[in-house]
Scaffold this motif. Structure first.
Motif, mmCIF file in Angstrom:
data_model
loop_
_atom_site.group_PDB
_atom_site.id
_atom_site.type_symbol
_atom_site.label_atom_id
_atom_site.label_comp_id
_atom_site.label_asym_id
_atom_site.label_seq_id
_atom_site.Cartn_x
_atom_site.Cartn_y
_atom_site.Cartn_z
ATOM 1 N N LYS A 138 11.855 5.683 -1.221
ATOM 2 C CA LYS A 138 12.835 5.013 -0.301
ATOM 3 C C LYS A 138 12.893 5.274 1.236
ATOM 4 O O LYS A 138 12.938 4.230 1.937
ATOM 5 C CB LYS A 138 14.417 5.491 -0.642
ATOM 6 N N MET A 139 12.470 6.421 1.734
ATOM 7 C CA MET A 139 12.389 6.823 3.138
ATOM 8 C C MET A 139 11.015 6.280 3.720
ATOM 9 O O MET A 139 11.210 5.929 4.814
ATOM 10 C CB MET A 139 12.679 8.246 3.136
ATOM 11 N N LEU A 140 10.172 6.401 2.891
ATOM 12 C CA LEU A 140 8.856 5.874 3.320
ATOM 13 C C LEU A 140 8.891 4.330 3.487
ATOM 14 O O LEU A 140 8.294 4.149 4.694
ATOM 15 C CB LEU A 140 7.924 6.402 2.279
ATOM 16 N N VAL A 141 9.212 3.700 2.620
ATOM 17 C CA VAL A 141 9.339 2.238 2.958
ATOM 18 C C VAL A 141 10.349 1.906 4.052
ATOM 19 O O VAL A 141 10.033 1.002 4.793
ATOM 20 C CB VAL A 141 9.748 1.501 1.476
ATOM 21 N N LYS A 142 11.351 2.613 4.022
ATOM 22 C CA LYS A 142 12.217 2.098 5.197
ATOM 23 C C LYS A 142 11.678 2.481 6.711
ATOM 24 O O LYS A 142 11.842 1.611 7.408
ATOM 25 C CB LYS A 142 13.400 3.215 4.947
ATOM 26 N N THR A 143 10.888 3.652 6.686
ATOM 27 C CA THR A 143 10.247 3.989 7.706
ATOM 28 C C THR A 143 9.198 2.978 8.186
ATOM 29 O O THR A 143 9.184 2.500 9.205
ATOM 30 C CB THR A 143 9.702 5.314 7.560
ATOM 31 N N VAL A 144 8.296 2.509 7.163
ATOM 32 C CA VAL A 144 7.452 1.369 7.403
ATOM 33 C C VAL A 144 8.231 0.154 8.158
ATOM 34 O O VAL A 144 7.641 -0.515 8.924
ATOM 35 C CB VAL A 144 6.466 1.319 6.293
ATOM 36 N N LYS A 145 9.159 -0.265 7.102
ATOM 37 C CA LYS A 145 9.849 -1.501 7.466
ATOM 38 C C LYS A 145 10.255 -1.622 8.907
ATOM 39 O O LYS A 145 10.297 -2.447 9.755
ATOM 40 C CB LYS A 145 11.020 -1.967 6.489
ATOM 41 N N HIS A 146 10.986 -0.337 9.319
ATOM 42 C CA HIS A 146 11.701 -0.180 10.608
ATOM 43 C C HIS A 146 10.793 -0.594 11.561
ATOM 44 O O HIS A 146 10.950 -1.363 12.583
ATOM 45 C CB HIS A 146 12.332 1.026 10.648
ATOM 46 N N TRP A 147 9.505 0.043 11.707
ATOM 47 C CA TRP A 147 8.438 -0.006 12.714
ATOM 48 C C TRP A 147 7.694 -1.294 12.722
ATOM 49 O O TRP A 147 7.602 -1.773 14.045
ATOM 50 C CB TRP A 147 7.767 1.147 12.753
ATOM 51 N N LEU A 148 7.769 -1.919 11.656
ATOM 52 C CA LEU A 148 6.912 -3.192 11.554
ATOM 53 C C LEU A 148 7.810 -4.095 12.033
ATOM 54 O O LEU A 148 7.583 -5.147 12.557
ATOM 55 C CB LEU A 148 6.509 -3.534 10.127
ATOM 56 N N ALA A 149 9.237 -3.909 11.738
ATOM 57 C CA ALA A 149 10.163 -4.757 12.508
ATOM 58 C C ALA A 149 10.163 -4.978 13.703
ATOM 59 O O ALA A 149 10.589 -5.962 14.382
ATOM 60 C CB ALA A 149 11.579 -4.677 11.620
ATOM 61 N N ARG A 188 0.614 -1.193 -0.093
ATOM 62 C CA ARG A 188 0.175 0.178 0.263
ATOM 63 C C ARG A 188 0.951 1.234 -0.156
ATOM 64 O O ARG A 188 0.454 2.234 -0.714
ATOM 65 C CB ARG A 188 -0.875 0.191 1.180
ATOM 66 N N GLU A 189 1.708 1.413 0.713
ATOM 67 C CA GLU A 189 2.861 2.471 0.859
ATOM 68 C C GLU A 189 3.493 2.614 -0.584
ATOM 69 O O GLU A 189 3.625 4.040 -0.986
ATOM 70 C CB GLU A 189 3.966 2.470 1.795
ATOM 71 N N ARG A 190 3.792 1.729 -1.246
ATOM 72 C CA ARG A 190 4.383 2.023 -2.712
ATOM 73 C C ARG A 190 3.337 2.468 -3.586
ATOM 74 O O ARG A 190 3.707 3.373 -4.585
ATOM 75 C CB ARG A 190 5.235 0.513 -3.143
ATOM 76 N N ASP A 191 2.022 1.967 -3.206
ATOM 77 C CA ASP A 191 1.174 2.527 -4.147
ATOM 78 C C ASP A 191 0.709 3.915 -3.802
ATOM 79 O O ASP A 191 0.542 4.717 -4.844
ATOM 80 C CB ASP A 191 -0.146 1.623 -3.904
ATOM 81 N N ILE A 192 0.684 4.299 -2.689
ATOM 82 C CA ILE A 192 0.693 5.874 -2.307
ATOM 83 C C ILE A 192 1.728 6.692 -3.261
ATOM 84 O O ILE A 192 1.559 7.724 -3.556
ATOM 85 C CB ILE A 192 0.753 5.765 -0.705
ATOM 86 N N VAL A 193 3.130 6.148 -3.002
ATOM 87 C CA VAL A 193 3.982 6.933 -3.614
ATOM 88 C C VAL A 193 3.806 7.027 -5.221
ATOM 89 O O VAL A 193 3.727 7.908 -5.816
ATOM 90 C CB VAL A 193 5.490 6.208 -3.496
ATOM 91 N N SER A 194 3.345 5.966 -5.903
ATOM 92 C CA SER A 194 3.024 5.837 -7.315
ATOM 93 C C SER A 194 1.831 6.705 -7.806
ATOM 94 O O SER A 194 1.949 7.307 -8.823
ATOM 95 C CB SER A 194 2.726 4.489 -7.780
ATOM 96 N N HIS A 195 1.092 7.095 -6.651
ATOM 97 C CA HIS A 195 -0.168 8.060 -7.027
ATOM 98 C C HIS A 195 0.176 9.329 -6.688
ATOM 99 O O HIS A 195 -0.718 10.235 -7.648
ATOM 100 C CB HIS A 195 -1.381 7.381 -6.300
ATOM 101 N N TYR A 196 0.543 9.887 -5.648
ATOM 102 C CA TYR A 196 0.566 11.177 -5.413
ATOM 103 C C TYR A 196 2.023 11.698 -4.593
ATOM 104 O O TYR A 196 1.839 12.797 -4.606
ATOM 105 C CB TYR A 196 -0.529 11.668 -4.721
ATOM 106 N N LEU A 197 2.431 10.983 -4.076
ATOM 107 C CA LEU A 197 3.987 11.493 -3.557
ATOM 108 C C LEU A 197 5.077 11.726 -4.397
ATOM 109 O O LEU A 197 5.021 10.886 -5.656
ATOM 110 C CB LEU A 197 4.398 10.439 -2.376
ATOM 111 N N HIS A 198 5.914 12.657 -4.289
ATOM 112 C CA HIS A 198 7.120 12.746 -5.247
ATOM 113 C C HIS A 198 7.960 11.194 -5.012
ATOM 114 O O HIS A 198 7.949 10.693 -4.128
ATOM 115 C CB HIS A 198 7.896 13.865 -4.769
ATOM 116 N N PRO A 199 8.440 10.972 -6.434
ATOM 117 C CA PRO A 199 9.130 9.667 -6.316
ATOM 118 C C PRO A 199 10.232 9.615 -5.318
ATOM 119 O O PRO A 199 10.638 8.423 -4.846
ATOM 120 C CB PRO A 199 9.414 9.498 -7.934
ATOM 121 N N SER A 200 10.961 10.656 -5.038
ATOM 122 C CA SER A 200 12.141 10.439 -4.201
ATOM 123 C C SER A 200 11.845 10.087 -2.750
ATOM 124 O O SER A 200 12.546 9.961 -1.792
ATOM 125 C CB SER A 200 12.576 11.965 -4.050
#
Length: 318
Positions: free
Chosen positions: A246-257, A231-243
């Motif tokens: 990396k940080m968004l997915v890293k943040t999600v992975k960190h807290w889920l881990a 879902r987070e990658r989908d969010i990036v592809s639809h309206y966030l800046h592509p840059s």
């Protein structure tokens, strides 16, 4: 050939009338191509003549001052009042509209005053027409409302994370303004939006994961990990800046881990097993293994009755 002198009041009244007609068309929502090219040419010609007359009838600096004042007055009389006390989605809609209308006004104004850009401003080392107008919007509008716009945008992102329907096109247009206002740089986007969005993402998934480890077993938790990352990658592809990906997915992975390790630690303490913790690097790989396990169990259920248990036991010993 004798040229007729254009005095200030006569010339500026004519230009001002053209500006008012332009603003009226924009306010009425008429297509940009319906702006009369003949009016723009007449305004350009008048401005050109007022700039090239001999002193004391040479009005170049005065016209530049009035050009800037026109945008300042438009902002204070029209743009800012339109953004007052609007609820989230209506605020975002008005913010996008105000910026769109402002850019239309800027395009036609800069064409009418183009002589200043070509000859006067470079010579005087003054800000160009576009630069000056964008600076007014940035200083008087963007700096005033970017915080409440950001908060409204982040609330919509969280609403989508919760499964709600949102206007993705509207959100993309809002976020594009954070990029455009930096005139080709991402400084404003990173400072005024991305950093706050990542903090909200951290808080959102920290709260969610802390509940999931109380409600779910390891298998269900890892299935949720995979869904969250998708879902987070989908969010990036639809309206966030592509840059931001990396940080968004890293943040999600960190807290889920972090919370997955608490779940694993609890089971290890119960079973007496030891082993290494999940990391940002391997949590997604393990979550994908569980997705593969789900697919396989659906296809061959009779042969996969212990599949999840085997995968979970393997994770305990990673």
């Amino acid at each position: 050939m004798q040229f007729r002198i254009i005095e200030w009041d006569q010339g500026w009244n004519f230009i001002q009338e053209g500006i008012m007609n332009l603003k009226r068309r924009i306010a009425e929502g008429l297509p940009e191509n319906q702006v009369s090219a003949a009016e723009i040419v007449d305004m350009y010609t008048t401005i050109y003549n007022m700039c090239t007359q001999k002193p004391p009838y040479q009005y170049t600096q005065a016209l530049y001052d009035r050009y800037q004042r026109t945008f300042e007055e438009h902002i204070t009389s029209t743009v800012l009042p339109s953004l007052k006390e609007k609820p989230d989605e209506f605020l975002l809609q008005e913010f996008v509209k105000s910026w769109g209308d402002y850019k239309v006004m800027l395009r036609w104004m800069s064409r009418s005053f183009a002589y200043l850009d070509r000859y006067f401003l470079n010579w005087r080392s003054l800000p160009g027409l576009k630069e000056a107008a964008v600076k007014y919007y940035r200083d008087l509008v963007y700096q005033e409302v970017n915080a409440i716009v950001r908060e409204a945008a982040i609330r919509l992102i969280d609403k989508e994370r919760e499964g709600g329907e949102i206007d993705r096109a509207l959100l993309k247009n809002v976020i594009d303004i954070f990029v455009e206002i930096g005139e080709g740089q991402r400084d404003a986007y990173e400072k005024d939006f991305e950093g706050y969005m990542l903090t909200d993402t951290r808080d959102y998934y920290s709260h969610k994961a802390s509940r999931w480890i109380l409600e779910d077993n390891y298998t269900n938790y890892m299935l949720k990990v995979e869904e969250c990352l998708r879902r987070e990658r989908d969010i990036v592809s639809h309206y966030l800046h592509p840059s931001s990906e990396k940080m968004l997915v890293k943040t999600v992975k960190h807290w889920l881990a972090v919370y997955a390790n608490q779940l694993i630690g609890k089971k290890r303490s119960e079973s007496g097993c030891g082993g290494d913790c999940l990391t940002v690097d391997n949590i997604e790989e393990l979550s994908k293994n569980f997705i593969a396990a789900v697919v396989l169990e659906q296809q061959v259920p009779a042969q996969c009755s212990t599949l999840f248990q085997q995968a979970e036991d393997a994770a305990m010993q990673e």
